[in-house]
Write an enzyme that holds these catalytic residues in place. Structure first.
Site, PDB file in Angstrom:
ATOM      1  N   ASP A 153       0.825  -1.227   0.000  1.00  0.00           N
ATOM      2  CA  ASP A 153       0.000   0.000   0.000  1.00  0.00           C
ATOM      3  C   ASP A 153       0.856   1.273   0.000  1.00  0.00           C
ATOM      4  O   ASP A 153       0.367   2.343  -0.318  1.00  0.00           O
ATOM      5  CB  ASP A 153      -0.931   0.014   1.216  1.00  0.00           C
ATOM      6  CG  ASP A 153      -1.801  -1.227   1.287  1.00  0.00           C
ATOM      7  OD1 ASP A 153      -2.009  -1.862   0.244  1.00  0.00           O
ATOM      8  OD2 ASP A 153      -2.265  -1.562   2.397  1.00  0.00           O
ATOM      9  N   ARG A 182     -13.403  -2.375 -26.216  1.00  0.00           N
ATOM     10  CA  ARG A 182     -14.003  -2.456 -24.875  1.00  0.00           C
ATOM     11  C   ARG A 182     -13.421  -1.427 -23.903  1.00  0.00           C
ATOM     12  O   ARG A 182     -12.300  -0.941 -24.110  1.00  0.00           O
ATOM     13  CB  ARG A 182     -13.739  -3.841 -24.272  1.00  0.00           C
ATOM     14  CG  ARG A 182     -14.607  -4.903 -24.879  1.00  0.00           C
ATOM     15  CD  ARG A 182     -14.212  -6.272 -24.382  1.00  0.00           C
ATOM     16  NE  ARG A 182     -15.168  -7.259 -24.866  1.00  0.00           N
ATOM     17  CZ  ARG A 182     -14.938  -8.564 -24.883  1.00  0.00           C
ATOM     18  NH1 ARG A 182     -13.787  -9.049 -24.468  1.00  0.00           N
ATOM     19  NH2 ARG A 182     -15.866  -9.388 -25.327  1.00  0.00           N
TER      20      ARG A 182
HETATM   21  O1  F6P Z   1      -2.490  -4.033   3.272  1.00  0.00           O
HETATM   22  C1  F6P Z   1      -2.126  -4.870   2.218  1.00  0.00           C
HETATM   23  C2  F6P Z   1      -3.345  -5.426   1.533  1.00  0.00           C
HETATM   24  O2  F6P Z   1      -2.910  -6.220   0.433  1.00  0.00           O
HETATM   25  C3  F6P Z   1      -4.365  -4.389   1.078  1.00  0.00           C
HETATM   26  O3  F6P Z   1      -3.967  -3.723  -0.079  1.00  0.00           O
HETATM   27  C4  F6P Z   1      -5.584  -5.250   0.943  1.00  0.00           C
HETATM   28  O4  F6P Z   1      -6.764  -4.518   1.115  1.00  0.00           O
HETATM   29  C5  F6P Z   1      -5.440  -6.244   2.081  1.00  0.00           C
HETATM   30  O5  F6P Z   1      -4.058  -6.280   2.411  1.00  0.00           O
HETATM   31  C6  F6P Z   1      -5.899  -7.640   1.771  1.00  0.00           C
HETATM   32  O6  F6P Z   1      -5.788  -8.404   2.917  1.00  0.00           O
HETATM   33  P1  F6P Z   1      -6.001  -9.979   2.990  1.00  0.00           P
HETATM   34  O7  F6P Z   1      -4.679 -10.604   2.698  1.00  0.00           O
HETATM   35  O8  F6P Z   1      -6.451 -10.217   4.383  1.00  0.00           O
HETATM   36  O9  F6P Z   1      -7.028 -10.332   1.966  1.00  0.00           O
END
Ligand code: F6P
Length: 366
Positions: A148, A183
């Site tokens: 992130d 598309r």
């Molecule tokens: O924080 C990292 C992240 O990959 C986010 O981008 C995403 O929303 C979340 O973790 C997904 O988490 P999980 O692995 O619990 O599905």
């Protein structure tokens, strides 16, 4: 593992915590090589975040540079395992009750003779490890990792660059098929509340529209932009949507799972449907998901993870604690962990890449 005789080398606990990403193994490798070969320490890897400390015997692995897999640098995931669930201070037991497991973890670290820890984690994990270190009196240095890229005290976190590459590659693959079929392709990417992946990949992948949680959008603007593209003779478009972008009514879109868990996901379909209705376009939606987290790290992530891992060990060797290593001005540096945790960084309107996107004629939905 047997109790530590007082004459034995200092022991360093190594933890990867929170969601995985590419580059964790490169960070592990750097910490182990430098701590053992340069400083003569022992490194004890704790499995599945700090959870490995709750088992009897504890789930740990002695990490020896001579025995590390030669390909570790290039491998995705983490050989230690990790978890993004279960705060040890409020740990959910099998029956659903919650308890504070921190005393158990601290006692276990003491039994193992670990007076130092390198924790590789995002803001949430580092905050938990910091609390544990305060309570347990061990020295902690954090290494930032998250696709992130929302840890504000570092220019880049381990895992981010690879995630951007993957999302960019997805756009590279979507563009020719979009063009062949006339598309609109919608690509939903991760990032939680921060639109960094969407913005960078969108620019790198030549997106026509980038929607991020930090900038309110109107579907009408998006539709107008797509109409304009068509008016000028191009009959396809690429749209990138970050997972925490909200609906018209101001709600995030989530998926619900067994056990009451919810996770962000589905805004791509929502936006895709609106575009299909407003533009009478044929729309396809791709949700990139965990592909952004797995697989081999790119060169940048390998290098950042290596530099930050080495710096983390050096800080501990200098007697420092409660710091997070960071990448800043082309250098590995460090900041107070407290400050690092407090500086959550999403995209700001004045950011260069926002200006870049606008200058390139990319629609941000405004
Ligand atoms: O924080 C990292 C992240 O990959 C986010 O981008 C995403 O929303 C979340 O973790 C997904 O988490 P999980 O692995 O619990 O599905």
């Amino acid at each position: 593992m047997n109790p530590v005789p007082s004459s034995s080398p200092p022991r360093l606990a190594l933890v990867t915590s929170g969601g995985d990403c590419a580059g964790l193994n490169a960070a592990i490798r750097a910490v182990v090589i430098h701590a053992v070969n340069t400083h003569g320490w022992e490194v004890i890897g704790i499995r599945e975040g700090t959870h490995g400390l709750l088992f009897d015997p504890p789930r740990i692995m002695r990490l020896d540079p001579a025995k590390l897999d030669f390909a570790l640098l290039r491998r995705g995931g983490t050989i230690l395992g990790t978890t993004n669930k279960g705060d040890p201070f409020c740990f959910e037991l099998p029956g659903g009750a919650r308890t504070d497991c921190s005393p158990q973890m601290i006692a276990r670290l003491r039994e193992l003779g670990c007076g130092m820890m390198v924790g590789v984690g995002g803001d949430g994990s580092l905050a938990i490890l910091r609390r544990l270190a305060d309570q347990g009196g061990f020295r902690l240095v954090g290494v930032p990792k998250t696709i992130d890229n929302d840890v504000g005290a570092t220019d880049i976190s381990v895992g981010y660059s690879t995630a951007v590459d993957i999302a960019t590659e997805a756009l590279d693959r979507l563009q020719p098929t979009a063009a062949s079929h006339n598309r609109v392709m919608v690509l939903e990417v991760m990032g939680r509340d921060a639109g960094h992946i969407a913005l960078q990949a969108g620019i790198a992948g030549g997106a026509d529209v980038i929607l991020i949680p930090e900038i309110p959008y109107s579907v009408d603007s998006v539709a107008r932009h797509i109409h304009n593209i068509r008016k000028h003779g191009r009959n396809f478009a690429l749209v990138v949507v970050s997972e925490a972008v909200k609906t018209r009514e101001g709600h995030t879109v989530s998926k619900h799972f067994a056990g009451g868990q919810t996770r962000l996901g589905g805004i791509g379909d929502y936006i895709g449907q609106q575009i299909a209705d407003l533009c009478q376009a044929e729309v396809r939606v791709t949700v990139l998901g965990h592909v952004q987290r797995g697989g081999p790290p790119n060169a940048t992530d390998r290098v950042i993870a290596s530099a930050l891992g080495v710096r983390a060990v050096d800080l501990l060797a200098e007697g420092k604690s409660n710091r997070m290593v960071c990448w800043h001005n082309r250098e590995a540096s460090d900041v107070a962990l407290e400050q690092a945790i407090a500086t959550y960084r999403t995209i700001r309107p004045e950011d260069t890449l926002i200006k870049t996107a606008r200058a390139l004629g990319i629609c941000l939905g405004e």
